[in-house]
Design a protein around this motif. Structure first.
Motif, PDB file in Angstrom:
ATOM      1  N   GLY A 245       3.893  35.102  -7.191  1.00  0.00           N
ATOM      2  CA  GLY A 245       4.602  36.264  -6.674  1.00  0.00           C
ATOM      3  C   GLY A 245       3.861  36.973  -5.560  1.00  0.00           C
ATOM      4  O   GLY A 245       4.460  37.543  -4.663  1.00  0.00           O
ATOM      5  N   ASP A 246       2.522  36.985  -5.618  1.00  0.00           N
ATOM      6  CA  ASP A 246       1.687  37.558  -4.557  1.00  0.00           C
ATOM      7  C   ASP A 246       0.554  36.576  -4.320  1.00  0.00           C
ATOM      8  O   ASP A 246      -0.539  36.704  -4.881  1.00  0.00           O
ATOM      9  CB  ASP A 246       1.152  38.931  -4.960  1.00  0.00           C
ATOM     10  CG  ASP A 246       0.374  39.604  -3.826  1.00  0.00           C
ATOM     11  OD1 ASP A 246       0.184  38.964  -2.769  1.00  0.00           O
ATOM     12  OD2 ASP A 246      -0.045  40.761  -3.993  1.00  0.00           O
ATOM     13  N   ALA A 247       0.819  35.563  -3.506  1.00  0.00           N
ATOM     14  CA  ALA A 247      -0.136  34.476  -3.333  1.00  0.00           C
ATOM     15  C   ALA A 247      -1.433  34.948  -2.695  1.00  0.00           C
ATOM     16  O   ALA A 247      -2.497  34.353  -2.924  1.00  0.00           O
ATOM     17  CB  ALA A 247       0.491  33.365  -2.480  1.00  0.00           C
ATOM     18  N   GLY A 248      -1.387  36.026  -1.895  1.00  0.00           N
ATOM     19  CA  GLY A 248      -2.603  36.504  -1.243  1.00  0.00           C
ATOM     20  C   GLY A 248      -3.630  37.039  -2.211  1.00  0.00           C
ATOM     21  O   GLY A 248      -4.812  37.161  -1.856  1.00  0.00           O
ATOM     22  N   ALA A 249      -3.233  37.370  -3.444  1.00  0.00           N
ATOM     23  CA  ALA A 249      -4.164  37.916  -4.423  1.00  0.00           C
ATOM     24  C   ALA A 249      -4.765  36.836  -5.324  1.00  0.00           C
ATOM     25  O   ALA A 249      -5.558  37.135  -6.202  1.00  0.00           O
ATOM     26  CB  ALA A 249      -3.459  38.955  -5.294  1.00  0.00           C
ATOM     27  N   ILE A 250      -4.399  35.567  -5.106  1.00  0.00           N
ATOM     28  CA  ILE A 250      -4.732  34.494  -6.038  1.00  0.00           C
ATOM     29  C   ILE A 250      -5.764  33.528  -5.446  1.00  0.00           C
ATOM     30  O   ILE A 250      -5.726  33.180  -4.271  1.00  0.00           O
ATOM     31  CB  ILE A 250      -3.442  33.714  -6.411  1.00  0.00           C
ATOM     32  CG1 ILE A 250      -2.498  34.610  -7.191  1.00  0.00           C
ATOM     33  CG2 ILE A 250      -3.771  32.464  -7.213  1.00  0.00           C
ATOM     34  CD1 ILE A 250      -3.064  35.132  -8.488  1.00  0.00           C
ATOM     35  N   ASP A 251      -6.726  33.092  -6.307  1.00  0.00           N
ATOM     36  CA  ASP A 251      -7.607  31.961  -6.024  1.00  0.00           C
ATOM     37  C   ASP A 251      -7.143  30.797  -6.892  1.00  0.00           C
ATOM     38  O   ASP A 251      -6.917  30.964  -8.103  1.00  0.00           O
ATOM     39  CB  ASP A 251      -9.062  32.289  -6.356  1.00  0.00           C
ATOM     40  CG  ASP A 251      -9.699  33.189  -5.298  1.00  0.00           C
ATOM     41  OD1 ASP A 251      -9.105  33.326  -4.207  1.00  0.00           O
ATOM     42  OD2 ASP A 251     -10.767  33.761  -5.564  1.00  0.00           O
ATOM     43  N   LEU A 252      -7.006  29.595  -6.279  1.00  0.00           N
ATOM     44  CA  LEU A 252      -6.522  28.416  -6.984  1.00  0.00           C
ATOM     45  C   LEU A 252      -7.612  27.354  -7.064  1.00  0.00           C
ATOM     46  O   LEU A 252      -8.320  27.101  -6.091  1.00  0.00           O
ATOM     47  CB  LEU A 252      -5.305  27.827  -6.261  1.00  0.00           C
ATOM     48  CG  LEU A 252      -3.936  28.447  -6.542  1.00  0.00           C
ATOM     49  CD1 LEU A 252      -2.883  27.753  -5.697  1.00  0.00           C
ATOM     50  CD2 LEU A 252      -3.589  28.332  -8.005  1.00  0.00           C
ATOM     51  N   PHE A 253      -7.723  26.731  -8.251  1.00  0.00           N
ATOM     52  CA  PHE A 253      -8.640  25.620  -8.450  1.00  0.00           C
ATOM     53  C   PHE A 253      -7.845  24.484  -9.068  1.00  0.00           C
ATOM     54  O   PHE A 253      -7.234  24.645 -10.131  1.00  0.00           O
ATOM     55  CB  PHE A 253      -9.789  26.020  -9.372  1.00  0.00           C
ATOM     56  CG  PHE A 253     -10.599  27.181  -8.859  1.00  0.00           C
ATOM     57  CD1 PHE A 253     -11.737  26.978  -8.107  1.00  0.00           C
ATOM     58  CD2 PHE A 253     -10.197  28.489  -9.114  1.00  0.00           C
ATOM     59  CE1 PHE A 253     -12.479  28.049  -7.632  1.00  0.00           C
ATOM     60  CE2 PHE A 253     -10.926  29.565  -8.644  1.00  0.00           C
ATOM     61  CZ  PHE A 253     -12.081  29.339  -7.895  1.00  0.00           C
ATOM     62  N   VAL A 254      -7.823  23.321  -8.394  1.00  0.00           N
ATOM     63  CA  VAL A 254      -7.049  22.179  -8.858  1.00  0.00           C
ATOM     64  C   VAL A 254      -7.993  21.018  -9.097  1.00  0.00           C
ATOM     65  O   VAL A 254      -8.746  20.614  -8.201  1.00  0.00           O
ATOM     66  CB  VAL A 254      -5.959  21.791  -7.835  1.00  0.00           C
ATOM     67  CG1 VAL A 254      -5.206  20.553  -8.315  1.00  0.00           C
ATOM     68  CG2 VAL A 254      -4.997  22.938  -7.617  1.00  0.00           C
TER      69      VAL A 254
END
Length: 281
Positions: A245-254
Motif C-alpha cells: 500500500g505504501d511501497a516507499g516505506a518498505i524494505d524487501l528481502f527475497v
C-alpha cells in the motif's frame, strides 16, 4: 405608491439561488470517493481488498446508491471506511450524507456493527491422523516406561545379592524436550532458505504500510497493516504475490537478498517473486 416587491423581499430568493449554486458545485459523496481513489492510483479491487467492503458495494456507493449497504448505520460506516482508504477526510462526507438522508441515526450501544467485513475462518474437522499418532506415541511411551521399571527392579535385586550391575547393563534414559514453537524465519534463516522454496521478508522501515500477500494458488496468506519497525516473512513452494500500500516505506528481502528498488512514498506496488528471484515481478 409601488405595488412591486421591495429589494428586501427579493433577498431570500437571491440567497436560495446562492445555496443552490453551492450545492451544484459540491460533488456527490460517491463522486468525491471515486475521484480520491483515482487520484491515489487505486482500483476498486485494491480498495475492496484493503477495507473488506465488497466490490459491488464500492461500485454502488461511488454511483451514490446506498441501498446495498443495508441501512444508514452501515452506509455511514462504509463511507468512513472508504474515505480513510483513499486518504479523504470522512467528516464532510458524513455531514453531506446527513443533509441528504435525514440527519444522524440514533446511537447504538453496541460496538460498531461493521468496519471491515471480516472473512470468517474456515471450519476444519478434527485431525484424526494427528490424534492417532499421539495415541500410538503414548502407548509406546507407556510400554517403554514399564520395561524400564522392570529392568530397574532386577538391578536392585542383583545389588541386594551382592553383585554389582555393570555400566553396560544399567539402562539410560533421555528426556525429550518439547519442540519449541516455530519462530518466524530470521535474516540468517532467510539467507539459508531452501532452494526449492521462495522466501520473502517485508520490513516497514520508514513508516506504516498496508500489506497483502498471496501464495501460488492465489489464496490470501496475510492482509493487514505493518507499523513502523514491524517485519513479516512469507514462504511458499513456488510463488509469493505482494501488494504494497505504501511501497516507499518498505524494505524487501527475497531469498536472502535485499531488493534495491526506488519505490516512491505512497505508491502502490504489485509484485510477484519466485524461486529464481530476486527480481521484481
Amino acid at each position: 405608491m409601488s405595488i412591486g416587491n421591495s429589494p428586501e423581499d427579493e433577498r431570500p430568493f437571491e440567497n436560495e439561488h446562492v445555496e443552490a449554486d453551492r450545492e451544484e458545485a459540491r460533488p456527490s459523496i460517491g463522486r468525491a470517493l471515486q475521484q480520491a481513489r483515482i487520484a491515489a492510483g487505486l482500483t476498486v479491487d485494491d480498495v475492496s481488498s484493503a477495507t473488506r467492503v465488497r466490490m459491488n458495494i464500492v461500485h454502488a456507493i461511488e454511483a451514490d446508491d446506498f441501498s446495498p449497504c443495508g441501512g444508514d448505520v452501515y452506509a455511514r460506516g462504509h463511507i468512513r471506511t472508504l474515505a480513510k482508504a483513499v486518504h479523504l477526510d470522512p467528516d464532510p462526507l458524513l455531514a453531506q450524507y446527513g443533509d441528504e438522508h435525514g440527519g444522524r441515526p440514533a446511537p447504538t450501544p453496541a460496538a460498531p456493527l461493521f468496519e471491515a467485513e471480516r472473512i470468517r475462518p474456515e471450519r476444519r474437522g478434527p485431525n484424526w491422523t494427528a490424534a492417532m499418532v499421539a495415541a500410538i506415541v503414548a502407548v509406546i511411551g507407556f510400554v517403554g516406561f514399564t520395561m524400564f521399571q522392570g529392568d530397574d527392579g532386577g538391578s536392585e535385586a542383583n545389588v541386594a545379592e551382592g553383585s554389582t550391575p555393570s555400566d553396560s547393563a544399567s539402562p539410560t534414559t533421555k528426556t525429550k524436550k518439547p519442540a519449541d514453537p516455530k519462530p518466524e524465519p530470521s535474516d540468517s534463516a532467510i539467507a539459508a532458505a531452501p532452494q526449492d522454496k521462495v522466501t520473502v521478508r517485508v520490513a516497514a522501515a520508514d513508516g506504516r504500510s498496508w500489506i497483502a500477500a498471496k501464495d501460488h494458488n492465489g489464496r490470501m496468506i496475510f492482509d493487514g497493516v505493518l507499523k513502523q519497525g514491524d517485519t513479516k516473512t512469507f514462504q511458499d513452494s513456488s510463488k509469493v504475490q505482494l501488494v504494497l500500500g505504501d511501497a516507499g516505506a518498505i524494505d524487501l528481502f527475497v531469498n536472502g537478498k535485499k531488493i534495491e528498488e526506488n519505490f516512491q512514498p505512497g505508491s502502490v506496488e504489485r509484485l510477484t517473486y519466485t524461486k529464481g528471484d530476486p527480481e521484481a515481478g
